[in-house]
Design an enzyme around this catalytic site. Structure first.
Site, short mmCIF file in Angstrom:
data_model
loop_
_atom_site.label_atom_id
_atom_site.label_comp_id
_atom_site.label_asym_id
_atom_site.label_seq_id
_atom_site.Cartn_x
_atom_site.Cartn_y
_atom_site.Cartn_z
N THR A 22 0.81 -1.23 0.00
CA THR A 22 0.00 0.00 0.00
C THR A 22 0.84 1.28 0.00
O THR A 22 0.37 2.32 0.46
CB THR A 22 -0.95 0.02 1.22
OG1 THR A 22 -0.15 0.03 2.40
CG2 THR A 22 -1.86 -1.19 1.23
N TYR A 59 4.53 5.96 4.27
CA TYR A 59 3.78 5.96 3.01
C TYR A 59 2.72 7.06 3.06
O TYR A 59 1.65 6.90 3.67
CB TYR A 59 3.12 4.61 2.75
CG TYR A 59 4.10 3.45 2.57
CD1 TYR A 59 5.45 3.67 2.31
CD2 TYR A 59 3.69 2.13 2.66
CE1 TYR A 59 6.35 2.62 2.16
CE2 TYR A 59 4.57 1.07 2.50
CZ TYR A 59 5.90 1.33 2.25
OH TYR A 59 6.78 0.29 2.10
N GLN A 175 11.89 -8.37 4.97
CA GLN A 175 11.25 -7.78 3.79
C GLN A 175 12.30 -7.12 2.90
O GLN A 175 12.69 -5.98 3.12
CB GLN A 175 10.18 -6.75 4.22
CG GLN A 175 9.47 -6.18 3.01
CD GLN A 175 8.29 -5.25 3.32
OE1 GLN A 175 8.09 -4.28 2.63
NE2 GLN A 175 7.52 -5.55 4.34
N TYR A 203 9.29 -7.37 -1.61
CA TYR A 203 8.68 -6.11 -2.07
C TYR A 203 9.03 -5.79 -3.52
O TYR A 203 10.05 -6.24 -4.02
CB TYR A 203 8.94 -4.97 -1.09
CG TYR A 203 10.28 -4.26 -1.03
CD1 TYR A 203 10.74 -3.45 -2.06
CD2 TYR A 203 11.05 -4.32 0.12
CE1 TYR A 203 11.92 -2.74 -1.97
CE2 TYR A 203 12.26 -3.61 0.24
CZ TYR A 203 12.68 -2.82 -0.81
OH TYR A 203 13.86 -2.12 -0.71
N CYS A 207 8.31 -4.96 -9.89
CA CYS A 207 9.35 -3.98 -10.20
C CYS A 207 8.72 -2.62 -10.56
O CYS A 207 8.99 -2.05 -11.61
CB CYS A 207 10.28 -4.49 -11.28
SG CYS A 207 11.90 -3.69 -11.19
N ARG A 227 9.18 6.83 -10.27
CA ARG A 227 9.74 6.23 -11.48
C ARG A 227 10.39 7.26 -12.40
O ARG A 227 11.13 6.90 -13.31
CB ARG A 227 8.65 5.42 -12.18
CG ARG A 227 8.33 4.17 -11.35
CD ARG A 227 7.09 3.48 -11.78
NE ARG A 227 5.89 4.24 -11.48
CZ ARG A 227 4.66 3.75 -11.59
NH1 ARG A 227 4.48 2.51 -11.99
NH2 ARG A 227 3.61 4.49 -11.31
N GLY A 278 1.85 -4.36 -5.13
CA GLY A 278 1.45 -2.97 -4.93
C GLY A 278 0.30 -2.62 -5.86
O GLY A 278 0.40 -2.80 -7.08
N ALA A 279 -0.80 -2.15 -5.29
CA ALA A 279 -1.96 -1.78 -6.13
C ALA A 279 -2.72 -0.64 -5.47
O ALA A 279 -2.73 -0.51 -4.25
CB ALA A 279 -2.87 -2.98 -6.32
N ARG A 280 -3.36 0.17 -6.29
CA ARG A 280 -4.16 1.28 -5.75
C ARG A 280 -5.52 1.40 -6.41
O ARG A 280 -6.28 2.30 -6.10
CB ARG A 280 -3.39 2.58 -5.88
CG ARG A 280 -2.82 2.82 -7.28
CD ARG A 280 -2.13 4.15 -7.31
NE ARG A 280 -1.14 4.25 -8.36
CZ ARG A 280 -0.37 5.30 -8.52
NH1 ARG A 280 -0.49 6.32 -7.71
NH2 ARG A 280 0.51 5.34 -9.48
P1 NAP Z 1 5.23 -3.26 -7.31
O1 NAP Z 1 4.29 -4.10 -6.55
O2 NAP Z 1 6.37 -3.92 -7.95
O3 NAP Z 1 4.47 -2.42 -8.41
C1 NAP Z 1 3.33 -1.68 -8.09
C2 NAP Z 1 2.86 -0.90 -9.28
O4 NAP Z 1 2.66 -1.77 -10.38
C3 NAP Z 1 1.51 -0.27 -9.03
O5 NAP Z 1 1.56 0.92 -8.32
C4 NAP Z 1 0.99 -0.11 -10.44
O6 NAP Z 1 1.53 1.08 -11.00
C5 NAP Z 1 1.58 -1.32 -11.14
N1 NAP Z 1 0.55 -2.38 -11.21
C6 NAP Z 1 0.06 -3.16 -10.21
N2 NAP Z 1 -0.90 -3.98 -10.66
C7 NAP Z 1 -1.02 -3.71 -11.97
C8 NAP Z 1 -1.85 -4.22 -13.00
N3 NAP Z 1 -2.75 -5.18 -12.77
N4 NAP Z 1 -1.70 -3.73 -14.23
C9 NAP Z 1 -0.80 -2.75 -14.51
N5 NAP Z 1 0.02 -2.22 -13.56
C10 NAP Z 1 -0.11 -2.70 -12.32
O7 NAP Z 1 5.89 -2.10 -6.46
P2 NAP Z 1 5.77 -1.42 -5.06
O8 NAP Z 1 4.39 -0.87 -4.81
O9 NAP Z 1 6.95 -0.54 -5.02
O10 NAP Z 1 6.01 -2.58 -4.04
C11 NAP Z 1 4.96 -3.32 -3.48
C12 NAP Z 1 4.85 -3.07 -2.00
O11 NAP Z 1 6.06 -3.47 -1.34
C13 NAP Z 1 4.68 -1.60 -1.58
O12 NAP Z 1 3.36 -1.15 -1.81
C14 NAP Z 1 5.08 -1.69 -0.15
O13 NAP Z 1 4.03 -2.26 0.63
C15 NAP Z 1 6.27 -2.64 -0.22
N6 NAP Z 1 7.58 -1.94 -0.36
C16 NAP Z 1 8.44 -1.98 0.68
C17 NAP Z 1 9.67 -1.33 0.61
C18 NAP Z 1 10.60 -1.41 1.79
O14 NAP Z 1 11.61 -0.69 1.84
N7 NAP Z 1 10.31 -2.23 2.76
C19 NAP Z 1 10.06 -0.66 -0.56
C20 NAP Z 1 9.17 -0.67 -1.63
C21 NAP Z 1 7.95 -1.32 -1.54
P3 NAP Z 1 0.53 2.23 -11.56
O15 NAP Z 1 -0.57 2.35 -10.55
O16 NAP Z 1 1.36 3.43 -11.69
O17 NAP Z 1 0.08 1.71 -12.86
#
Ligand code: NAP
Length: 327
Positions: A22, A59, A175, A203, A207, A227, A278-280
């Protein structure tokens, strides 16, 4: 719904192998919040059998936790709520801060925003080089004793740092970043987790959308979207990563799956992992079932490795995201 569940040490409830990430729901660094879609995404995740929600105070500077707290009113018991501790901010600038006094403050802030009396999994977000790890671990262990937290985790820690932590308090989870394009943990953190029976909350499994199968070379990122500064999204590398996705898609096609399902499945088939998707927007997670209850075989894994080596000649990791130490 799925039979694929995993047990997180210290938690009674089995965890779904896909969690809702999130960060983007917080808005900051993702081009701004959209609370209505965020609430619908959380509801949809629960409907799809996702019972792990990962967030962090940083966040949206409290916003992600706040939205989740509101969305989960009356449904708190259905989820494993994972949040974090150990980042601080001033004037919008984030820095590492795992001092015991900061932890005492942060846990109260998170409980209030999340509208709950306990956090299931409490994770140190980034190691703080200016605070001894044992001091941080002791403060967190006290929260478990006090009943405010059920289990502890760390994020972005090395095995040596986890050893330090575990001298004081048990760890249930780690994580790190982990996806088809960011595999650094295979050298050390992943084997360490397997050996020490830690669950890996991976996480960035998509990507940051690059592995969604929907990313295109002409995609424009709005406002403060991280990005814009992610080196993977800059040419000539962006092209290499997009070419790899196009080639990986052939493996997904062979299994009758989407590219996105392949990216998530790959993470799930590499060890005791939970993919933090990650989704919104609710429609983004509608394909959860597509990623569950099948497996990649050894030949697929070899083919994937060959594509990555061939297509990505100038790889780069997620280091650009690391926050600085305290001044
Ligand atoms: P991710 O899951 O690799 O990518 C998320 C992004 O992918 C979304 O915001 C969306 O971008 C796109 N996406 C998701 N589903 C999609 C679909 N069905 N079709 C097209 N695009 C899609 O990246 P993340 O949000 O960076 O990482 C996931 C989670 O990991 C975070 O939310 C957080 O909870 C955690 N995290 C932790 C750390 C840490 O340091 N511990 C660091 C980073 C992340 P758009 O909405 O722009 O299209």
């Amino acid at each position: 719904m799925t039979a694929e569940m995993l047990s997180i040490p210290g938690l009674a409830k089995p965890a779904s192998r896909i969690a809702l990430g999130t960060w983007a729901i917080g808005g900051a660094m993702w081009g701004g919040p959209d609370d209505e879609n965020a609430a619908r995404t959380i509801d949809k995740a629960l409907d799809l059998g996702i019972n792990v929600i990962d967030t962090a105070p940083v966040y949206g500077f409290g916003h992600s936790e706040d939205v989740i707290g509101r969305a989960l009113e009356g449904k708190r018991d259905r989820v494993i709520l994972a949040t974090k501790v150990g980042l601080n901010w001033q004037d919008g600038k984030v820095f590492r801060d795992s001092r015991p006094e900061r932890i005492k403050q942060e846990v109260e802030d998170s409980l209030r925003r999340l509208r709950t009396d306990h956090i299931d999994l409490y994770q140190v977000h980034w190691p703080d080089p200016k605070t001894p790890i044992e001091e941080t671990a002791r403060a967190l262990e006290q929260l478990v004793t006090d009943g405010k937290v059920r289990a502890l985790g760390v994020s972005n820690f090395s095995p040596a740092q986890m050893d330090e932590f575990r001298k004081v308090a048990p760890l249930a989870a780690v994580q790190p970043p982990y996806n088809l394009f960011e595999r650094e943990i295979e050298k050390d953190v992943l084997p360490y987790a397997i050996q020490n029976k830690l669950v890996v909350l991976a996480y960035g499994p998509l990507c940051r959308g690059l592995l969604s199968g929907r990313m295109t070379a002409d995609r424009k990122f709005e406002g403060d979207d991280l990005r814009k500064t992610d080196p993977k999204f800059k040419e000539p590398r962006f092209d290499q990563y997009l070419k790899a996705v196009a080639d990986l898609k052939a493996i997904a096609d062979k299994h009758g799956k989407s590219m996105l399902a392949l990216a998530i499945r790959w993470v799930l088939d590499r060890g005791p992992t939970i993919a933090l998707w990650g989704a919104r927007k609710p429609e983004q997670i509608s394909g959860v079932d597509d990623a569950l209850d099948w497996k990649l075989n050894e030949a697929d894994m070899k083919e994937i490795d060959a594509i990555l080596t061939r297509d990505i000649t100038d790889p780069v990791g997620p280091e650009f995201m690391a926050p600085p130490a305290r001044a």
